[in-house]
Scaffold this motif. Structure first.
Motif, PDB file in Angstrom:
ATOM      1  N   PHE A  53     -11.180   7.458   8.652  1.00  0.00           N
ATOM      2  CA  PHE A  53     -10.975   8.051   8.090  1.00  0.00           C
ATOM      3  C   PHE A  53     -11.554   7.708   7.049  1.00  0.00           C
ATOM      4  CE2 PHE A  53     -11.137  12.174   4.870  1.00  0.00           C
ATOM      5  CZ  PHE A  53     -11.572  12.999   5.460  1.00  0.00           C
ATOM      6  N   THR A  54     -11.098   6.649   6.298  1.00  0.00           N
ATOM      7  CA  THR A  54     -11.318   6.433   5.169  1.00  0.00           C
ATOM      8  C   THR A  54     -12.607   5.488   4.793  1.00  0.00           C
ATOM      9  OG1 THR A  54     -10.019   4.357   4.901  1.00  0.00           O
ATOM     10  CG2 THR A  54      -9.446   6.197   4.104  1.00  0.00           C
ATOM     11  N   GLU A  55     -12.751   5.230   5.658  1.00  0.00           N
ATOM     12  CA  GLU A  55     -14.279   3.862   6.349  1.00  0.00           C
ATOM     13  C   GLU A  55     -15.374   5.227   6.335  1.00  0.00           C
ATOM     14  OE1 GLU A  55     -16.125   0.970   8.907  1.00  0.00           O
ATOM     15  OE2 GLU A  55     -13.859   1.404   9.467  1.00  0.00           O
ATOM     16  N   PHE A  56     -15.266   6.480   7.675  1.00  0.00           N
ATOM     17  CA  PHE A  56     -16.374   6.877   7.966  1.00  0.00           C
ATOM     18  C   PHE A  56     -16.425   7.634   6.390  1.00  0.00           C
ATOM     19  CE2 PHE A  56     -16.471  11.563   8.465  1.00  0.00           C
ATOM     20  CZ  PHE A  56     -17.615  12.007   9.322  1.00  0.00           C
ATOM     21  N   ALA A  57     -15.414   8.318   5.245  1.00  0.00           N
ATOM     22  CA  ALA A  57     -16.283   8.814   4.223  1.00  0.00           C
ATOM     23  C   ALA A  57     -16.731   7.729   3.374  1.00  0.00           C
ATOM     24  CB  ALA A  57     -14.495   9.390   3.546  1.00  0.00           C
ATOM     25  N   ARG A  58     -16.531   6.391   3.282  1.00  0.00           N
ATOM     26  CA  ARG A  58     -16.831   5.619   2.780  1.00  0.00           C
ATOM     27  C   ARG A  58     -18.529   5.348   2.957  1.00  0.00           C
ATOM     28  NH1 ARG A  58     -13.106   2.349   2.636  1.00  0.00           N
ATOM     29  NH2 ARG A  58     -12.090   2.909   0.742  1.00  0.00           N
ATOM     30  N   GLU A  59     -18.914   4.572   4.003  1.00  0.00           N
ATOM     31  CA  GLU A  59     -19.850   4.764   5.017  1.00  0.00           C
ATOM     32  C   GLU A  59     -20.875   6.360   4.121  1.00  0.00           C
ATOM     33  OE1 GLU A  59     -19.042   4.441   8.795  1.00  0.00           O
ATOM     34  OE2 GLU A  59     -18.619   2.169   8.774  1.00  0.00           O
ATOM     35  N   ARG A  60     -20.338   7.154   4.489  1.00  0.00           N
ATOM     36  CA  ARG A  60     -21.216   8.190   3.912  1.00  0.00           C
ATOM     37  C   ARG A  60     -21.349   8.362   2.343  1.00  0.00           C
ATOM     38  NH1 ARG A  60     -19.992   8.126   9.188  1.00  0.00           N
ATOM     39  NH2 ARG A  60     -21.024   8.693  10.420  1.00  0.00           N
ATOM     40  N   GLY A  61     -20.922   7.850   1.824  1.00  0.00           N
ATOM     41  CA  GLY A  61     -20.970   7.946   0.217  1.00  0.00           C
ATOM     42  C   GLY A  61     -19.551   8.535  -0.470  1.00  0.00           C
ATOM     43  N   VAL A  62     -17.936   8.451  -0.002  1.00  0.00           N
ATOM     44  CA  VAL A  62     -17.841   9.194  -0.732  1.00  0.00           C
ATOM     45  C   VAL A  62     -16.313   8.271  -0.755  1.00  0.00           C
ATOM     46  CG1 VAL A  62     -15.766  11.303   0.006  1.00  0.00           C
ATOM     47  CG2 VAL A  62     -17.744  11.143   0.513  1.00  0.00           C
ATOM     48  N   GLU A  63     -16.578   7.161  -1.609  1.00  0.00           N
ATOM     49  CA  GLU A  63     -15.288   6.663  -2.596  1.00  0.00           C
ATOM     50  C   GLU A  63     -13.747   6.682  -2.397  1.00  0.00           C
ATOM     51  OE1 GLU A  63     -16.242   3.721  -2.522  1.00  0.00           O
ATOM     52  OE2 GLU A  63     -18.311   3.874  -2.132  1.00  0.00           O
ATOM     53  N   ASP A  64     -13.570   8.301  -2.814  1.00  0.00           N
ATOM     54  CA  ASP A  64     -12.401   8.580  -2.855  1.00  0.00           C
ATOM     55  C   ASP A  64     -11.509   9.780  -1.841  1.00  0.00           C
ATOM     56  OD1 ASP A  64      -9.788   9.151  -3.867  1.00  0.00           O
ATOM     57  OD2 ASP A  64      -9.760   9.466  -5.912  1.00  0.00           O
ATOM     58  N   ALA A  65     -10.970   8.902  -0.272  1.00  0.00           N
ATOM     59  CA  ALA A  65     -11.319   9.844   0.331  1.00  0.00           C
ATOM     60  C   ALA A  65      -8.868   9.827   0.658  1.00  0.00           C
ATOM     61  CB  ALA A  65     -11.848   9.422   1.391  1.00  0.00           C
ATOM     62  N   ALA A  66      -8.682  10.397   1.764  1.00  0.00           N
ATOM     63  CA  ALA A  66      -7.514  10.397   1.769  1.00  0.00           C
ATOM     64  C   ALA A  66      -7.500  10.671   2.818  1.00  0.00           C
ATOM     65  CB  ALA A  66      -6.293  10.825   0.211  1.00  0.00           C
ATOM     66  N   TRP A  67      -5.688  11.011   3.760  1.00  0.00           N
ATOM     67  CA  TRP A  67      -5.936  11.415   4.999  1.00  0.00           C
ATOM     68  C   TRP A  67      -4.113  11.541   5.261  1.00  0.00           C
ATOM     69  CZ3 TRP A  67      -8.284  13.458   9.739  1.00  0.00           C
ATOM     70  CH2 TRP A  67      -7.577  13.267  10.384  1.00  0.00           C
ATOM     71  N   CYS A  68      -4.223  12.746   6.162  1.00  0.00           N
ATOM     72  CA  CYS A  68      -2.864  13.152   5.907  1.00  0.00           C
ATOM     73  C   CYS A  68      -2.685  14.561   8.014  1.00  0.00           C
ATOM     74  CB  CYS A  68      -1.966  13.842   5.203  1.00  0.00           C
ATOM     75  SG  CYS A  68      -3.226  15.352   4.474  1.00  0.00           S
ATOM     76  N   THR A  69      -1.601  14.148   7.739  1.00  0.00           N
ATOM     77  CA  THR A  69      -1.195  14.448   9.215  1.00  0.00           C
ATOM     78  C   THR A  69       0.084  15.952   8.596  1.00  0.00           C
ATOM     79  OG1 THR A  69       0.129  13.291  10.011  1.00  0.00           O
ATOM     80  CG2 THR A  69      -1.593  12.702  10.811  1.00  0.00           C
ATOM     81  N   ALA A  70      -0.092  17.149   9.813  1.00  0.00           N
ATOM     82  CA  ALA A  70       0.850  18.105   9.548  1.00  0.00           C
ATOM     83  C   ALA A  70       1.725  18.770  10.357  1.00  0.00           C
ATOM     84  CB  ALA A  70       0.128  19.272   8.254  1.00  0.00           C
ATOM     85  N   GLN A  71       2.904  18.917  10.710  1.00  0.00           N
ATOM     86  CA  GLN A  71       3.555  19.138  11.679  1.00  0.00           C
ATOM     87  C   GLN A  71       3.888  20.300  11.375  1.00  0.00           C
ATOM     88  OE1 GLN A  71       7.070  16.968  13.161  1.00  0.00           O
ATOM     89  NE2 GLN A  71       6.775  17.485  14.942  1.00  0.00           N
ATOM     90  N   ALA A  72       3.314  21.574  10.725  1.00  0.00           N
ATOM     91  CA  ALA A  72       3.121  23.161  10.296  1.00  0.00           C
ATOM     92  C   ALA A  72       2.344  23.702  10.776  1.00  0.00           C
ATOM     93  CB  ALA A  72       3.585  22.251   9.069  1.00  0.00           C
ATOM     94  N   GLY A  73       2.578  24.979  10.420  1.00  0.00           N
ATOM     95  CA  GLY A  73       1.473  25.414  11.245  1.00  0.00           C
ATOM     96  C   GLY A  73       0.449  26.246  10.265  1.00  0.00           C
TER      97      GLY A  73
END
Length: 269
Positions: free
Chosen positions: A69-89
């Protein structure tokens, strides 16, 4: 900005649209994937299910998605990207993440059609941030949104939605206010009036306006019919609902639009 994605290979529409928005505004971006087993649950249902321990997660897959995800975002001009997952509604997840994001991008088909008003509607009412809801996670909308319709009824929710959409409206070629506000009502008597077209003009946005007369039962249908007639690719409106014990229930025009819209929606409670 928050993108709640449904697929990571390939990236679903929420990721694509959120990355484009973040690149345009220079903003930060968080991608989030909610465990599919939890997506169909409303807040009350998800609260009754115990959360599994961290061992139930595939840590390797999470790390791969984070890097991708961070690579996907950086390739499109977004330098500050983060990823998370959730086990909740969805409602719980958006309420938590909404505390430090200013826009959530969602996909309507992350839940089954019959659960859209109850699950996504509840999440949008309770998250505290505007939500950009994409009608089909497999189809990218046009970007930037060229023709925007604003569903206006003079309410606080409509004002918040208009304010939240300002950045998108500045990039549009045409903005039309569909004005169904009551000229005089008991609730607003004596209070300053908010003029949406004047507000937009102050921010360099030219908008046309037409008056409509409708009742609560047909307001959603009127909004969608007008959006089709005006060839809109985005509908901006307030999200309206009521509290029912521990749940927030979307109703009226909001419910109809959530169920039937074929274009992206920007909604704010």
């Amino acid at each position: 900005m928050l993108a709640v994605v449904t697929t990571t290979a390939p990236w679903s529409a929420a990721a694509e649209v959120a990355v484009a928005l973040a690149a345009r505004t220079g903003g930060e971006l968080t991608g989030c994937r909610i465990d599919p087993e939890w997506r169909e649950l409303d807040a009350a249902e998800s609260m009754s299910i115990p959360v599994l321990g961290s061992g139930a997660w595939d840590d390797g897959a999470q790390q791969r998605d984070d890097c991708a995800f961070t690579e996907f975002a950086r390739e499109r001009g977004v330098e500050d990207a983060a990823w998370c997952t959730a086990q909740a509604g969805i409602a719980q997840t958006l309420r938590q993440l909404g505390a430090w994001h200013d826009l959530a991008v969602l996909e309507r088909d992350m839940v089954t059609p019959e659960r859209v008003p109850d699950v996504l509607g509840e999440a949008m009412l309770g998250c505290g941030v505007p939500c950009l809801l994409l009608p089909d996670g497999r189809r990218l909308p046009s970007w930037p949104f060229a023709r925007v319709v604003i569903g206006w009824n003079g309410s606080m929710e409509a004002i918040r939605a208009l304010h939240a959409a300002r950045g998108l409206l500045m990039a549009a070629d045409a903005v039309h206010v569909l004005d169904g506000a009551v000229v005089e009502d008991e609730v607003g008597r004596g209070l300053p009036r908010f003029d949406p077209c004047r507000y937009l003009a102050r921010h360099g946005i030219t908008a046309s306006r037409s008056r409509v007369s409708t009742d609560v039962g047909s307001a959603g249908e009127v909004l969608l019919d007008a959006s089709v007639r005006l060839h809109a690719d985005l509908l901006v409106m307030g999200a309206y609902g009521r509290s029912h014990l521990r749940e927030r229930v979307v109703g009226g025009a909001s419910r109809y639009v959530l169920e039937h819209a074929e274009i992206p929606l920007l909604m704010r409670h």
